[in-house]
Structure formats: C-alpha cells, structure tokens
Design an enzyme around this catalytic site. Structure first.
Site, PDB file in Angstrom:
ATOM      1  N   CYS A   1       1.418  -2.507  15.496  1.00  0.00           N
ATOM      2  CA  CYS A   1       1.175  -2.345  14.176  1.00  0.00           C
ATOM      3  C   CYS A   1       0.794  -3.321  13.287  1.00  0.00           C
ATOM      4  CB  CYS A   1       2.588  -1.762  13.585  1.00  0.00           C
ATOM      5  SG  CYS A   1       2.884  -1.653  11.998  1.00  0.00           S
ATOM      6  N   GLU A  21       0.937  -1.258   0.199  1.00  0.00           N
ATOM      7  CA  GLU A  21       0.136  -0.002  -0.030  1.00  0.00           C
ATOM      8  C   GLU A  21       0.905   1.068   0.026  1.00  0.00           C
ATOM      9  OE1 GLU A  21      -3.961  -1.503   2.057  1.00  0.00           O
ATOM     10  OE2 GLU A  21      -2.555  -0.816   3.221  1.00  0.00           O
ATOM     11  N   CYS A  32      -1.297   5.790   9.923  1.00  0.00           N
ATOM     12  CA  CYS A  32      -0.338   4.895  10.317  1.00  0.00           C
ATOM     13  C   CYS A  32      -0.688   3.733  11.131  1.00  0.00           C
ATOM     14  CB  CYS A  32       0.429   6.055  11.673  1.00  0.00           C
ATOM     15  SG  CYS A  32       1.180   7.445  11.020  1.00  0.00           S
ATOM     16  N   CYS A  89       6.592  -7.093   7.446  1.00  0.00           N
ATOM     17  CA  CYS A  89       7.714  -6.388   8.354  1.00  0.00           C
ATOM     18  C   CYS A  89       7.972  -7.517   9.230  1.00  0.00           C
ATOM     19  CB  CYS A  89       7.069  -5.029   8.919  1.00  0.00           C
ATOM     20  SG  CYS A  89       8.342  -4.508   9.856  1.00  0.00           S
ATOM     21  N   CYS A  91       6.353  -5.016  15.847  1.00  0.00           N
ATOM     22  CA  CYS A  91       5.894  -4.134  17.016  1.00  0.00           C
ATOM     23  C   CYS A  91       4.268  -4.294  17.154  1.00  0.00           C
ATOM     24  CB  CYS A  91       6.144  -2.638  16.280  1.00  0.00           C
ATOM     25  SG  CYS A  91       7.706  -2.122  15.620  1.00  0.00           S
ATOM     26  N   CYS A 112       3.401   8.585   1.566  1.00  0.00           N
ATOM     27  CA  CYS A 112       4.019   7.528   2.364  1.00  0.00           C
ATOM     28  C   CYS A 112       4.114   6.064   1.806  1.00  0.00           C
ATOM     29  CB  CYS A 112       3.028   7.268   3.607  1.00  0.00           C
ATOM     30  SG  CYS A 112       3.357   6.241   4.715  1.00  0.00           S
TER      31      CYS A 112
HETATM   32  N1  SAH Z   1       9.325   0.673  10.288  1.00  0.00           N
HETATM   33  C1  SAH Z   1       9.360   2.078  10.241  1.00  0.00           C
HETATM   34  C2  SAH Z   1       8.062   2.578   9.406  1.00  0.00           C
HETATM   35  C3  SAH Z   1       6.859   2.013  10.143  1.00  0.00           C
HETATM   36  S1  SAH Z   1       5.445   3.129  10.020  1.00  0.00           S
HETATM   37  C4  SAH Z   1       9.204   2.402  11.678  1.00  0.00           C
HETATM   38  O1  SAH Z   1       9.174   1.524  12.453  1.00  0.00           O
HETATM   39  O2  SAH Z   1       9.677   3.613  11.774  1.00  0.00           O
HETATM   40  C5  SAH Z   1       5.648   4.661  10.724  1.00  0.00           C
HETATM   41  C6  SAH Z   1       5.344   5.014  12.013  1.00  0.00           C
HETATM   42  O3  SAH Z   1       3.741   4.539  12.604  1.00  0.00           O
HETATM   43  C7  SAH Z   1       6.289   4.241  12.963  1.00  0.00           C
HETATM   44  O4  SAH Z   1       6.547   5.416  13.934  1.00  0.00           O
HETATM   45  C8  SAH Z   1       5.208   3.239  13.599  1.00  0.00           C
HETATM   46  O5  SAH Z   1       5.782   2.884  14.685  1.00  0.00           O
HETATM   47  C9  SAH Z   1       3.975   3.759  13.728  1.00  0.00           C
HETATM   48  N2  SAH Z   1       2.826   3.119  13.951  1.00  0.00           N
HETATM   49  C10 SAH Z   1       2.671   2.004  13.718  1.00  0.00           C
HETATM   50  N3  SAH Z   1       1.344   1.337  14.168  1.00  0.00           N
HETATM   51  C11 SAH Z   1       0.762   2.440  14.707  1.00  0.00           C
HETATM   52  C12 SAH Z   1      -0.755   2.530  15.059  1.00  0.00           C
HETATM   53  N4  SAH Z   1      -1.459   1.403  14.897  1.00  0.00           N
HETATM   54  N5  SAH Z   1      -0.987   3.587  15.325  1.00  0.00           N
HETATM   55  C13 SAH Z   1      -0.021   4.688  15.595  1.00  0.00           C
HETATM   56  N6  SAH Z   1       1.359   4.691  14.812  1.00  0.00           N
HETATM   57  C14 SAH Z   1       1.591   3.565  14.434  1.00  0.00           C
END
Ligand code: SAH
Length: 385
Positions: free
Chosen positions: A132, A105, A352, A125, A129, A118
């Site tokens: 996410c 996406e 996000c 991934c 985390c 974005c």
């Molecule tokens: N792998 C990279 C890019 C991830 S996405 C990273 O970890 O930075 C970008 C941001 O969205 C990251 O800070 C991630 O932690 C955050 N994120 C992921 N899931 C989320 C959610 N459900 N709500 C809010 N932020 C989230």
C-alpha cells in the site's frame, strides 16, 4: 445580548469552534451552552450538510442575533482544495491541504448504479501493509471529525446537493488513507453525520468502513454503529498475512474472522465484504482460492478481488486478468460470492492503495516514503499547470 454572553463571546473570539466538528448531538450541546433550543442544531445541520450553505448570514431561519453570535464564536472551516483531477474514466480525485500543511486525498468513483466517495481517515497510516502506497509515508496524525466530513461536503459541492434517488454520491467508503478503526471516535461521529437523515441521510448499507483488522475496535464498533463492514484479508494463512498486513501478528486470521462473525451476529440480512488484493505469484493460486472459500464458509460474506494497483517503488505485480478470473471462478464454484473490483482512476493515481497525499514534518521513519511524496508533489504541480 446580556453581560454574561458578552463575556463569553469575547473569551471565544481568539479560538472559534469549527461547527464541522460537531455531529447533531454535539451541536445540540453547543447550542445549549448558548441558551438555545435543540431544534437550532437541526436547522444548522440542515443548512450545512443538506443545503451546502456555510454563510451564517444566509441561514434565514436563524434570528439575526443568533447569526451575529455564531459569527463571533464559531466558524465553518474547510481544508483547502489544492488539486482536483478527473480521470479518463470519470473518477475524480481531490488533494486537500489541512491547516497544518498536511495533505490528504479523496476519490469519487462514478458507476452506472451508484456513485461512491472514498474518504480518508488519517494522514498517512501506521499499519505498514507492504503493498500500500499510504503505508510508505508512515503515520502522521488522525483526522478531525471536520476533516473527515469536509471531504463529503467538498465532493457534494462539486457534484451537486441533490438528495433524490439519482444523487451523485450514493455511497461512502472509509477506504482512503489511514486505518479508520485507529481513529475511532472521530470516524464514528463523522459516519453518524453521513447516516443522519437530517444531514446526508445515507443508509447504513451505503456507508462502509474498511479495516485491516483491529479486532478490539471492531467489537467496539458493533456496540455503537451499524455501518457496513469491509475487511482487508489478502491472505489465507497467518504466515503470509503476517508479511502483507503486519497487524495480523497481533490479531491473526482466526481472531479476525471470529470478530467478523460477531459483527453480523443475529443480523441475517447483512454480510461482510472481504477485500483480497490480487498479488501475482504471491496469493493468487487456485489452492488459495479454495482455502479462502473454506475460511469464509460460515460467514455471510462477499469477496471483492482487487487486482494490485502499482505505485512507484512497489514490489508487487498485478496478475493477468485470466488468473484473477480463474481465482474468482474457483471461489464461486466453492460456494462463495465473488466480484472483481475493476481498477478505476489509475491514470490519476486514484486507485486502491495509490493514495499518497502529502505529509509534513516527516520523521526519519517516513524517509523511505520520499519517492512517493515527491511523485505526489510533481503530479500536483503538473495538475496545476
Ligand atoms: N486501512 C483500511 C483502508 C485501506 S484502503 C484497510 O486496510 O482496510 C482499502 C483497500 O485497498 C484495502 O483492502 C487495502 O488493503 C487495499 N489496497 C491497499 N493498497 C493496494 C494496492 N496497491 N492495490 C490494491 N489494493 C490495495
């Protein structure tokens, strides 16, 4: 065409190279193998990445002979757009199907002063985390340079190729699916194209890589690139961060912040974005805001608070707006720069952490992500009806 190049054309017919996989130096090398001068690379880069032209026949400043040869040996191939949805707030999301059937996406977020794309860097991934959606589908594979840059090309095609100050896409963030630093080579090459004045011409301040904190790769990045950096911190102590961002067990907070300091060492005008997902009752207390400000005291940084975006099966909640605002004010009083990222496009699961895409050939490890994948499929079906 001499006998030698005839043979080469024949040999390459089966597998054409995708010219989207080349940044400018790689394209120069490619043309050198064809006996062509380096300026051909510049011409081609401009056609593809500045004008959006991908039909060799339309590239009028290339000789007829070269166009024929290119058509025989090379292609400019894109993922297929299987869904293109627009949110009530103008956010737009594309679901792209790759050659192997996997889907990724890409999201465009229009704002008053800028338009941000974005971009995803991996299918799924590996970092797991806990808050996410992408993590739920596990890791499938790295994206190629072509698959990364195609996201920008496709969005530009939809939104316009204007290169002026009011260009639709002024910023790119590597904040889609995946951990960009674990796809280092391809991500760096794609970002080089984004920043190449003869391609997309975005300034280094407007191309941002976001990482969960792969410290050795962060140090390598410093050596080869000047992109802006965002770091996903999300916690102020290792016990909590170990749980939220498991790569913390390998590279704990102190090491990560030391790498951040090294990244901007000597560049007085630069700062790092610290991303902090606000998770109700988990990391949103005033004490944690104070602890965060303290951690960042000697780092030129701005904090982006991201109110948690829920997804099916997620086990966290978004704090009330007052809680997030109190957290932000506490940071500011303690001397930090802090902003709240307004959730955008959450009605089309484009916010996000909501990007799920679709993974083929899931291993059993990925089975737990079934719910999200099914949901993505359903929303895709709904979108195409
Ligand atoms: N792998 C990279 C890019 C991830 S996405 C990273 O970890 O930075 C970008 C941001 O969205 C990251 O800070 C991630 O932690 C955050 N994120 C992921 N899931 C989320 C959610 N459900 N709500 C809010 N932020 C989230």
């Amino acid at each position: 065409m001499n006998a030698h190049s005839d043979m080469r054309v024949e040999a390459d017919v089966a597998v054409k190279v995708n010219l989207l996989d080349f940044d400018r130096p790689a394209l120069e090398a490619f043309f050198a193998t064809m006996g062509e001068k380096a300026f051909r690379a510049t011409q081609l880069v401009k056609w593809i990445h500045q004008s959006g032209v991908v039909d060799f026949d339309a590239m009028s400043n290339l000789s007829k002979k070269l166009r024929v040869e290119l058509a025989a040996t090379a292609e400019i191939a894109f993922p297929e757009i299987v869904m293109d949805r627009e949110s009530a707030d103008g956010t737009r999301k594309w679901l792209l199907r790759l050659n192997d059937g996997n889907c990724i996406e890409t999201v465009f977020i229009p704002e008053k002063e800028r338009g941000t794309l974005c971009v995803s860097s991996q299918v799924g991934c590996a970092l797991d985390c806990t808050f996410c959606a992408t993590a739920r589908q596990g890791f499938n594979r790295n994206l190629s340079i072509a698959e990364i840059i195609a996201q920008l090309w496709i969005a530009r095609s939809a939104l316009g190729w204007d290169m002026g100050d009011d260009r639709a896409i002024s910023n790119v963030v590597l904040m889609g699916m995946g951990e960009p630093l674990l796809n280092f080579k391809n991500v760096v090459a794609a970002m080089n194209l984004m920043m190449d004045d003869l391609a997309y011409g975005l300034s280094k301040r407007r191309v941002t890589l976001s990482t969960a904190g792969v410290v050795p790769a962060l140090d390598r990045l410093r050596e080869v690139s000047e992109v802006s950096l965002a770091v996903s911190l999300h916690a102020t102590n290792d016990a909590l961060r170990d749980k939220l961002v498991p790569i913390n067990k390998k590279y704990p907070i102190a090491e990560l912040l030391a790498a951040c300091r090294r990244y901007i060492d000597g560049q007085t005008s630069r700062s790092i974005t610290i991303e902090y997902a606000m998770l109700a009752g988990v990391n949103d207390s005033v004490q944690e805001a104070r602890a965060l400000a303290k951690l960042l005291r000697d780092i030129p940084a701005k904090v982006n608070l991201i109110p948690f975006n829920p997804f099916p099966g997620s086990c966290f909640e978004r704090p009330d707006d007052e809680v997030t605002e109190r957290f932000r004010q506490t940071l500011i009083q303690a001397g930090a720069l802090a902003f709240t990222r307004r959730p955008r496009g959450d009605d089309i699961e484009a916010a996000c952490g909501q990007l799920a895409g679709r993974v083929q050939d899931r291993s059993r490890r990925h089975e737990r992500g079934r719910f999200e994948i099914v949901a993505a499929q359903q929303s895709q079906q709904a979108g195409s009806q």
